[in-house]
Motif scaffolding. Structure first.
Motif, mmCIF file in Angstrom:
data_model
loop_
_atom_site.group_PDB
_atom_site.id
_atom_site.type_symbol
_atom_site.label_atom_id
_atom_site.label_comp_id
_atom_site.label_asym_id
_atom_site.label_seq_id
_atom_site.Cartn_x
_atom_site.Cartn_y
_atom_site.Cartn_z
ATOM 1 N N SER A 379 -12.031 -13.866 -37.833
ATOM 2 C CA SER A 379 -10.702 -13.819 -38.458
ATOM 3 C C SER A 379 -9.779 -14.884 -37.876
ATOM 4 N N THR A 380 -9.835 -15.047 -36.555
ATOM 5 C CA THR A 380 -9.003 -16.062 -35.901
ATOM 6 C C THR A 380 -9.358 -17.450 -36.412
ATOM 7 N N LEU A 381 -10.638 -17.709 -36.570
ATOM 8 C CA LEU A 381 -11.095 -19.006 -37.059
ATOM 9 C C LEU A 381 -10.571 -19.252 -38.474
ATOM 10 N N ALA A 382 -10.639 -18.233 -39.324
ATOM 11 C CA ALA A 382 -10.111 -18.358 -40.685
ATOM 12 C C ALA A 382 -8.602 -18.559 -40.649
ATOM 13 N N HIS A 383 -7.942 -17.840 -39.758
ATOM 14 C CA HIS A 383 -6.487 -17.926 -39.599
ATOM 15 C C HIS A 383 -6.062 -19.356 -39.270
ATOM 16 N N GLU A 384 -6.727 -19.957 -38.293
ATOM 17 C CA GLU A 384 -6.354 -21.311 -37.875
ATOM 18 C C GLU A 384 -6.711 -22.339 -38.946
ATOM 19 N N LEU A 385 -7.780 -22.096 -39.687
ATOM 20 C CA LEU A 385 -8.110 -22.986 -40.804
ATOM 21 C C LEU A 385 -7.022 -22.914 -41.877
ATOM 22 N N GLY A 386 -6.398 -21.740 -42.022
ATOM 23 C CA GLY A 386 -5.288 -21.606 -42.953
ATOM 24 C C GLY A 386 -4.128 -22.498 -42.552
ATOM 25 N N HIS A 387 -3.845 -22.550 -41.240
ATOM 26 C CA HIS A 387 -2.798 -23.453 -40.738
ATOM 27 C C HIS A 387 -3.133 -24.902 -41.105
ATOM 28 N N ALA A 388 -4.380 -25.271 -40.859
ATOM 29 C CA ALA A 388 -4.798 -26.649 -41.127
ATOM 30 C C ALA A 388 -4.694 -26.971 -42.625
ATOM 31 N N PHE A 389 -5.038 -25.989 -43.461
ATOM 32 C CA PHE A 389 -4.957 -26.201 -44.911
ATOM 33 C C PHE A 389 -3.504 -26.379 -45.351
ATOM 34 N N HIS A 390 -2.600 -25.702 -44.695
ATOM 35 C CA HIS A 390 -1.177 -25.851 -44.991
ATOM 36 C C HIS A 390 -0.750 -27.308 -44.802
ATOM 37 N N SER A 391 -1.185 -27.895 -43.688
ATOM 38 C CA SER A 391 -0.873 -29.309 -43.438
ATOM 39 C C SER A 391 -1.499 -30.197 -44.511
ATOM 40 N N ASN A 407 7.712 -18.942 -39.665
ATOM 41 C CA ASN A 407 7.420 -17.746 -40.466
ATOM 42 C C ASN A 407 6.568 -18.074 -41.687
ATOM 43 N N VAL A 408 6.874 -19.179 -42.374
ATOM 44 C CA VAL A 408 6.042 -19.548 -43.518
ATOM 45 C C VAL A 408 4.747 -20.212 -43.070
ATOM 46 N N ALA A 409 4.729 -20.753 -41.861
ATOM 47 C CA ALA A 409 3.481 -21.300 -41.320
ATOM 48 C C ALA A 409 2.460 -20.177 -41.192
ATOM 49 N N GLU A 410 2.920 -19.011 -40.764
ATOM 50 C CA GLU A 410 2.007 -17.881 -40.602
ATOM 51 C C GLU A 410 1.572 -17.302 -41.947
ATOM 52 N N THR A 411 2.267 -17.649 -43.005
ATOM 53 C CA THR A 411 1.864 -17.187 -44.332
ATOM 54 C C THR A 411 0.513 -17.773 -44.723
ATOM 55 N N ALA A 412 0.366 -19.079 -44.595
ATOM 56 C CA ALA A 412 -0.883 -19.739 -44.994
ATOM 57 C C ALA A 412 -2.052 -19.268 -44.141
ATOM 58 N N SER A 413 -1.811 -19.119 -42.848
ATOM 59 C CA SER A 413 -2.889 -18.716 -41.943
ATOM 60 C C SER A 413 -3.318 -17.276 -42.212
ATOM 61 N N PHE A 415 -2.917 -15.610 -44.976
ATOM 62 C CA PHE A 415 -3.534 -15.570 -46.306
ATOM 63 C C PHE A 415 -5.030 -15.886 -46.190
ATOM 64 N N ALA A 416 -5.355 -16.942 -45.462
ATOM 65 C CA ALA A 416 -6.762 -17.326 -45.281
ATOM 66 C C ALA A 416 -7.532 -16.231 -44.547
ATOM 67 N N GLU A 417 -6.881 -15.637 -43.570
ATOM 68 C CA GLU A 417 -7.502 -14.555 -42.802
ATOM 69 C C GLU A 417 -7.823 -13.357 -43.697
ATOM 70 N N PHE A 522 2.681 -12.394 -42.244
ATOM 71 C CA PHE A 522 1.662 -11.414 -42.616
ATOM 72 C C PHE A 522 2.063 -10.667 -43.888
ATOM 73 N N LEU A 523 3.270 -10.110 -43.871
ATOM 74 C CA LEU A 523 3.709 -9.318 -45.027
ATOM 75 C C LEU A 523 4.009 -10.206 -46.239
ATOM 76 N N PHE A 524 4.577 -11.369 -45.996
ATOM 77 C CA PHE A 524 4.853 -12.294 -47.096
ATOM 78 C C PHE A 524 3.549 -12.716 -47.772
ATOM 79 N N SER A 525 2.533 -12.943 -46.961
ATOM 80 C CA SER A 525 1.249 -13.379 -47.527
ATOM 81 C C SER A 525 0.588 -12.264 -48.324
ATOM 82 N N LEU A 526 0.877 -10.999 -47.981
ATOM 83 C CA LEU A 526 0.327 -9.893 -48.764
ATOM 84 C C LEU A 526 0.809 -9.955 -50.213
ATOM 85 N N GLY A 527 2.091 -10.325 -50.382
ATOM 86 C CA GLY A 527 2.624 -10.469 -51.729
ATOM 87 C C GLY A 527 1.954 -11.595 -52.488
#
Length: 598
Positions: A379-391, A407-413, A415-417, A522-527
């Motif tokens: 999950s952590t690996l997917a999470h960090e890949l989400g950050h990279a995809f955001h960039s 806060n929106v940076a954590e949305t992409a990560s 979401f990927a997780e 986390f919650l924003f990405s759920l939406g």
């Protein structure tokens, strides 16, 4: 192809912390900052046609210098993380901190020049074609500058911060590098020890936790001094600026309203009962009356090996699941694995935790973690890949519009997780495997709605006490434990009083209150995720559009534009939390007839 467990940094600057190329890069960067500072300093504001041209040139210089500054900072961060014993990397960090302060001083001068521009002229100027896309950013800088001190005073703060504010943060890194956790006749790094809290054997977890607490406690006075001085510096600056609310800066950094934050925490506080039921059921499954802190990440399966995923398998699983959402996300992840963007090896002297950092000059990112094969690691690996995809999603936007808030940076990560976590649960081969994966998914909900809540409660209360004077290590322990008891609904038998010492986030100087952005994301990405499930693969284009706006809008406007929701009311947050409760209800139903001895 077989994926490497270690990253490639030589593609940026060959030679690591001894790189001659990097030293030359730093030298050039220093000159760039000097040139930028001079250009800004020489600007005689008159609010005429010449100023329109000058502002366009300055924006371009700002963009170029900022990109190089980010590249240098990212490289040093990677060097320090991969080997906490690398003395040369720490020396480079000191140089980068000094350059960053100089750059911030130049930006302070720029902000004051923006304030000096006539309001009507300024608004007309940013409508010019060369500046139109930077309207939000330039308005934001100007508005914030109006609430700060003079150029001379803000410049002095930046200079004093090198050996003061940032110096204390660097001291924390030094202290952490000296901490080793005794275990079975040897010593573990803090990163290795942290992974032991997901060990299936309770006696192992308990033993490591005892040594973990002792190790942080032995450094308690040093760490308490460090935290107090960090907070003291920050509070002194706030006082001089006339800011009484310690949340003013973090809210501005995260481009969100206090009403949004209050609504989010309010909805969470009212939704703790299902989380407490989950913790109580997990305690029953582990054969204990109440969970202790070291049980939170414990697997519920008798055998801890059935869910272990070797790195190659974990990587392939992530790419496969990403492909079901969209081709760009999956292709990007595969490139990251193939091109050695990830440092995942489990070895001594690595920094604990994980992060993703971008190298904007090279159009790449790097991901850091310690991978041992647990579902949490995947999950952590997917999470960090989400950050990279955001960039990656921002690659075609202006450099100055890429500075998205945490806060929106954590949305992409997140979401990927979620994509990976949901897939793991659905594809589980047995009920036992499904339970373990579902429980791992819920653990992250507990972390984001309870652990992060405890951090927020602790930090707000600590700052209120710090206004009155230095807060002792024992008092910090007390504040931390009480915050954990409240956030976890008193559902645990034993807490982690030295959490304030062990958690890096409290010592980060770049972003104050580095806690609530995780829960927001986390919650924003759920939406966002709910819409993705409804619309299928075609949603990726909309998702990319949302990510591209994250650096140039407030979160309230972002949510209204792309999701048509109001973040300042509890409704959105309650609906998002409802998705978490659905997971818990499924877990409780599946475990009604299950229990085992610890």
């Amino acid at each position: 192809m077989a994926y490497s467990l270690t990253w490639d940094l030589d593609i940026f600057f060959e030679g690591g912390s001894s790189s001659a190329a990097f030293l030359e890069y730093i030298k050039d960067l220093e000159q760039d900052i000097f040139n930028f500072d001079k250009y800004v300093s020489d600007w005689k504001v008159k609010s005429d046609e010449k100023d329109k041209h000058l502002l366009g040139n300055i924006a371009e210089l700002f963009s170029q210098t900022g990109r190089k500054m980010r590249q240098a900072g990212a490289y040093v961060s990677c060097l320090e993380a991969q080997n906490t014993k690398d003395a040369k990397a720490h020396e480079l960090r000191a140089q980068i901190t000094k350059l960053s302060a100089a750059f911030q001083t130049a930006l302070t001068k720029l902000d004051q020049k923006l304030v000096m521009l006539d309001e009507e002229f300024f608004q007309e100027t940013i409508k010019e074609e060369s500046l139109r896309e930077l309207k939000f950013i330039l308005n934001e800088r100007r508005d914030r500058a109006m609430e700060k001190l003079s150029v001379e005073e803000e410049s002095l703060i930046n200079q004093l911060a090198i050996d003061g504010y940032h110096g204390w943060s660097q001291l924390y890194d030094t202290i952490v590098s000296s901490i080793h956790i005794p275990f079975e006749g040897s010593h573990l790094s803090v990163g290795q020890a942290a992974n032991k809290f997901s060990d299936p054997d309770r006696s192992t977890r308990k033993t490591v936790f005892k040594e973990w607490e002792n190790a942080w406690g032995e450094k308690g006075e040093l760490l308490a001094n460090t935290l107090n001085h960090l907070a003291g510096f920050r509070l002194s600056v706030y006082s001089k600026r006339g800011w009484s609310d310690v949340l003013k800066e973090p809210l501005e950094i995260n481009r969100m309203k206090k009403e949004t934050l209050d609504s989010m925490w309010g909805a969470i506080a009212e939704s703790k009962e299902p989380l407490i039921k989950f913790l109580n059921r997990k305690a029953e499954l582990l054969g204990v009356e109440k969970l202790s802190w070291y049980d939170l990440d414990a697997p519920i399966l008798e055998s801890g090996s059935s869910n272990i995923m070797p790195y190659q398998q974990g990587a392939e699983f992530i790419v496969k699941q990403f492909s079901r959402f969209g081709s760009q996300l999956s292709q990007f992840a595969q490139k990251a694995f193939e091109d050695k963007w990830i440092e995942a090896e489990d070895r001594p002297n690595k920094r604990p935790g994980g992060f993703c950092t971008s190298f904007p000059e090279s159009g790449q990112s790097r991901i850091f973690m310690t991978y041992s094969g647990t579902p949490s690691n995947v999950s952590t690996l997917a999470h960090e890949l989400g950050h990279a995809f955001h960039s990656f999603a921002l690659k075609d936007t202006h450099q100055l519009n890429r500075a998205y808030a945490m806060n929106v940076a954590e949305t992409a990560s997140t979401f990927a997780e979620m994509i990976v976590a949901d897939a793991a649960v659905k594809e589980a081969g047995t009920e036992a495997e499904k339970l373990a994966l579902l429980e791992d998914k819920i653990q992250r909900t507990v972390a984001l709605l309870m652990n992060i809540h405890a951090r927020f409660l602790f930090e707000t209360r600590f700052y209120e006490e710090r206004k009155k004077g230095v807060v002792s290590a024992s008092r910090l322990n007390d504040l931390m434990e009480k915050a954990q008891q409240e956030a976890y609904g008193d559902a645990l038998a034993e807490y982690h009083p030295h959490f304030w010492a062990s958690k890096l986030h409290f010592y980060i100087t770049g972003v104050p209150f580095y806690n609530f952005p995780y829960t927001f994301g986390f919650l924003f990405s759920l939406g966002i995720y709910a819409q993705a499930l409804e619309e299928g693969e075609g949603f990726e284009k909309k998702y990319m559009a949302l990510l591209q706006d994250t650096g140039s809008m407030t979160v309230e406007n972002l949510a209204k534009k792309h999701l048509n929701v109001d973040l300042t009311t509890k409704g959105f947050w309650e609906k998002a939390i409802g998705a978490c409760i659905t997971d818990i209800e499924e877990f409780l139903k599946l475990t009604e007839s299950h229990s085992r001895k610890a």
